[in-house]
Design a protein around this motif. Sequence first.
Motif, mmCIF file in Angstrom:
data_model
loop_
_atom_site.group_PDB
_atom_site.id
_atom_site.type_symbol
_atom_site.label_atom_id
_atom_site.label_comp_id
_atom_site.label_asym_id
_atom_site.label_seq_id
_atom_site.Cartn_x
_atom_site.Cartn_y
_atom_site.Cartn_z
ATOM 1 N N VAL A 105 -55.908 -48.133 59.304
ATOM 2 C CA VAL A 105 -55.014 -47.521 58.320
ATOM 3 C C VAL A 105 -53.558 -47.930 58.540
ATOM 4 O O VAL A 105 -52.885 -48.372 57.599
ATOM 5 N N PRO A 106 -52.988 -47.808 59.750
ATOM 6 C CA PRO A 106 -51.591 -48.260 59.934
ATOM 7 C C PRO A 106 -51.396 -49.740 59.641
ATOM 8 O O PRO A 106 -50.388 -50.131 59.034
ATOM 9 N N LEU A 107 -52.349 -50.584 60.081
ATOM 10 C CA LEU A 107 -52.219 -52.007 59.796
ATOM 11 C C LEU A 107 -52.254 -52.289 58.295
ATOM 12 O O LEU A 107 -51.504 -53.140 57.794
ATOM 13 N N GLY A 108 -53.104 -51.582 57.563
ATOM 14 C CA GLY A 108 -53.161 -51.771 56.119
ATOM 15 C C GLY A 108 -51.887 -51.339 55.420
ATOM 16 O O GLY A 108 -51.421 -52.005 54.487
ATOM 17 N N MET A 109 -51.285 -50.244 55.870
ATOM 18 C CA MET A 109 -50.031 -49.776 55.271
ATOM 19 C C MET A 109 -48.893 -50.750 55.555
ATOM 20 O O MET A 109 -48.127 -51.105 54.649
ATOM 21 N N VAL A 110 -48.768 -51.179 56.793
ATOM 22 C CA VAL A 110 -47.697 -52.120 57.152
ATOM 23 C C VAL A 110 -47.878 -53.442 56.422
ATOM 24 O O VAL A 110 -46.918 -54.018 55.883
ATOM 25 N N SER A 111 -49.091 -53.944 56.379
ATOM 26 C CA SER A 111 -49.362 -55.223 55.725
ATOM 27 C C SER A 111 -49.088 -55.156 54.233
ATOM 28 O O SER A 111 -48.449 -56.046 53.665
ATOM 29 N N GLY A 112 -49.552 -54.102 53.566
ATOM 30 C CA GLY A 112 -49.349 -53.996 52.135
ATOM 31 C C GLY A 112 -47.918 -53.724 51.743
ATOM 32 O O GLY A 112 -47.452 -54.185 50.684
ATOM 33 N N TYR A 113 -47.181 -53.003 52.568
ATOM 34 C CA TYR A 113 -45.798 -52.659 52.221
ATOM 35 C C TYR A 113 -44.826 -53.793 52.530
ATOM 36 O O TYR A 113 -43.951 -54.114 51.723
ATOM 37 N N LEU A 114 -44.960 -54.429 53.688
ATOM 38 C CA LEU A 114 -44.021 -55.469 54.076
ATOM 39 C C LEU A 114 -44.341 -56.804 53.418
ATOM 40 O O LEU A 114 -43.438 -57.549 53.020
ATOM 41 N N GLY A 115 -45.632 -57.150 53.307
ATOM 42 C CA GLY A 115 -46.000 -58.426 52.723
ATOM 43 C C GLY A 115 -45.549 -59.597 53.593
ATOM 44 O O GLY A 115 -45.365 -59.469 54.799
ATOM 45 N N GLY A 116 -45.370 -60.749 52.974
ATOM 46 C CA GLY A 116 -44.865 -61.912 53.691
ATOM 47 C C GLY A 116 -45.844 -62.461 54.711
ATOM 48 O O GLY A 116 -47.063 -62.389 54.555
ATOM 49 N N LYS A 117 -45.286 -63.008 55.796
ATOM 50 C CA LYS A 117 -46.106 -63.628 56.824
ATOM 51 C C LYS A 117 -46.998 -62.620 57.533
ATOM 52 O O LYS A 117 -48.145 -62.919 57.885
ATOM 53 N N ILE A 118 -46.477 -61.423 57.763
ATOM 54 C CA ILE A 118 -47.282 -60.393 58.432
ATOM 55 C C ILE A 118 -48.526 -60.091 57.614
ATOM 56 O O ILE A 118 -49.639 -59.992 58.155
ATOM 57 N N ASP A 119 -48.359 -59.970 56.320
ATOM 58 C CA ASP A 119 -49.493 -59.675 55.447
ATOM 59 C C ASP A 119 -50.500 -60.820 55.458
ATOM 60 O O ASP A 119 -51.708 -60.598 55.538
ATOM 61 N N ARG A 120 -50.027 -62.049 55.412
ATOM 62 C CA ARG A 120 -50.938 -63.201 55.384
ATOM 63 C C ARG A 120 -51.707 -63.337 56.696
ATOM 64 O O ARG A 120 -52.908 -63.625 56.695
ATOM 65 N N VAL A 121 -51.018 -63.137 57.813
ATOM 66 C CA VAL A 121 -51.686 -63.260 59.108
ATOM 67 C C VAL A 121 -52.733 -62.155 59.285
ATOM 68 O O VAL A 121 -53.880 -62.417 59.681
ATOM 69 N N LEU A 122 -52.350 -60.912 58.993
ATOM 70 C CA LEU A 122 -53.296 -59.804 59.142
ATOM 71 C C LEU A 122 -54.460 -59.937 58.172
ATOM 72 O O LEU A 122 -55.610 -59.641 58.530
ATOM 73 N N LEU A 123 -54.175 -60.369 56.961
ATOM 74 C CA LEU A 123 -55.248 -60.521 55.979
ATOM 75 C C LEU A 123 -56.236 -61.598 56.414
ATOM 76 O O LEU A 123 -57.458 -61.426 56.287
ATOM 77 N N PHE A 124 -55.730 -62.703 56.952
ATOM 78 C CA PHE A 124 -56.619 -63.754 57.445
ATOM 79 C C PHE A 124 -57.458 -63.259 58.616
ATOM 80 O O PHE A 124 -58.667 -63.514 58.684
ATOM 81 N N LEU A 125 -56.831 -62.529 59.536
ATOM 82 C CA LEU A 125 -57.553 -62.012 60.704
ATOM 83 C C LEU A 125 -58.634 -61.020 60.288
ATOM 84 O O LEU A 125 -59.782 -61.094 60.759
ATOM 85 N N MET A 126 -58.294 -60.093 59.403
ATOM 86 C CA MET A 126 -59.257 -59.080 58.988
ATOM 87 C C MET A 126 -60.382 -59.679 58.151
ATOM 88 O O MET A 126 -61.542 -59.271 58.271
ATOM 89 N N ASP A 127 -60.053 -60.650 57.312
ATOM 90 C CA ASP A 127 -61.106 -61.307 56.527
ATOM 91 C C ASP A 127 -62.063 -62.078 57.425
ATOM 92 O O ASP A 127 -63.270 -62.145 57.160
ATOM 93 N N THR A 128 -61.524 -62.651 58.493
ATOM 94 C CA THR A 128 -62.383 -63.369 59.435
ATOM 95 C C THR A 128 -63.352 -62.422 60.121
ATOM 96 O O THR A 128 -64.551 -62.712 60.257
ATOM 97 N N ILE A 129 -62.847 -61.259 60.549
ATOM 98 C CA ILE A 129 -63.718 -60.273 61.193
ATOM 99 C C ILE A 129 -64.725 -59.714 60.195
ATOM 100 O O ILE A 129 -65.899 -59.489 60.517
ATOM 101 N N TYR A 130 -64.272 -59.513 58.956
ATOM 102 C CA TYR A 130 -65.134 -58.905 57.935
ATOM 103 C C TYR A 130 -66.311 -59.801 57.570
ATOM 104 O O TYR A 130 -67.377 -59.301 57.174
ATOM 105 N N THR A 131 -66.138 -61.114 57.681
ATOM 106 C CA THR A 131 -67.226 -62.021 57.322
ATOM 107 C C THR A 131 -68.338 -62.044 58.372
ATOM 108 O O THR A 131 -69.444 -62.499 58.076
ATOM 109 N N LEU A 132 -68.053 -61.562 59.575
ATOM 110 C CA LEU A 132 -69.069 -61.551 60.621
ATOM 111 C C LEU A 132 -70.020 -60.382 60.421
ATOM 112 O O LEU A 132 -69.581 -59.281 60.066
ATOM 113 N N PRO A 133 -71.320 -60.559 60.642
ATOM 114 C CA PRO A 133 -72.260 -59.429 60.550
ATOM 115 C C PRO A 133 -71.892 -58.344 61.562
ATOM 116 O O PRO A 133 -71.621 -58.634 62.739
#
Length: 291
Positions: A105-133
């Motif tokens: 929840v905190p990571l999602g709030m910070v990522s969505g509110y700030l955007g930019g590089k932080i959002d892109r890095v966190l989104l890539f990291l979370m999408d990578t984890i999400y694709t794993l079973p």
Amino acid sequence: MRVQSFRPLRGFQVPSVSTAMTFCGLVITVLFLLIAVLSPLFLTWGWIQSPTEFLSNPIHQPPSSQHWLGTSRLGYDVFSRTLFGTQVAWQVVLLATILSVGIGVPLGMVSGYLGGKIDRVLLFLMDTIYTLPGLLLSITLAFVVGKGVLNAAIALSVAYIPQYYRVVRNHTTSVKTELFIEAAQALGASTSRILTRYLFLNVIQSVPVLFTLNAADAILTLGGLGFLGLGLPDEIPEWGHDLRIALEALPTGIWWTTLFPGLALTIMVVGLSLLGEGLNDFLNPRLRNQR
């Protein structure tokens, strides 16, 4: 002869499917919570035997007045192991989901509110984890962190963090353009104040639904880890571990050591799933309008 049409009684309203699901799920969930809380009291009062106590006659004993659900191959009382398995399941699952919420929840709030590089890095990291079973990821982490309640909770929580992150981030990106957020920014409110006071309560509507559904999935994953011999030490009563031990004796007609832990696991998962789906129908505005 004229047949009159049926008219429902005044004041009587047939409950909707959502209401029935929520009620059934809530009853089952509360029942398992009570079992988890009262199990130590039952042991203290002498109503049940210790789940880690070897019995004098450890050979498979069928259900009887002395052992209500029979005994296992290792000499444990199945009834006691099943009850305390509820407590262990709640401990691990609640700890895992709390860790997931506290990080996602905190990571999602910070990522969505700030955007930019932080959002892109966190989104890539979370999408990578999400694709794993999820089960495969939990198995891998269980190998790394070892056995134990906290270690099992950590192994389970990593798979659910991206779900909370993605949901909260999407809500945050839509809410941060609202007028009250822009007004707070114009008045000079700090980022931390905006996140905690103005955004938090507006982006967590889906968290209770995810919490219950992830708890149900975490119970299945914990059972899978126990069935594979991972997650918790052998002496701790856990349904997946007990099923793995009982499966060896099932072809010989020893059915009670498999039936009761399996039923407990299934009913608890069904109860949490019904509660989560019912909450989703009530909290989701689109489904609420359709209902």
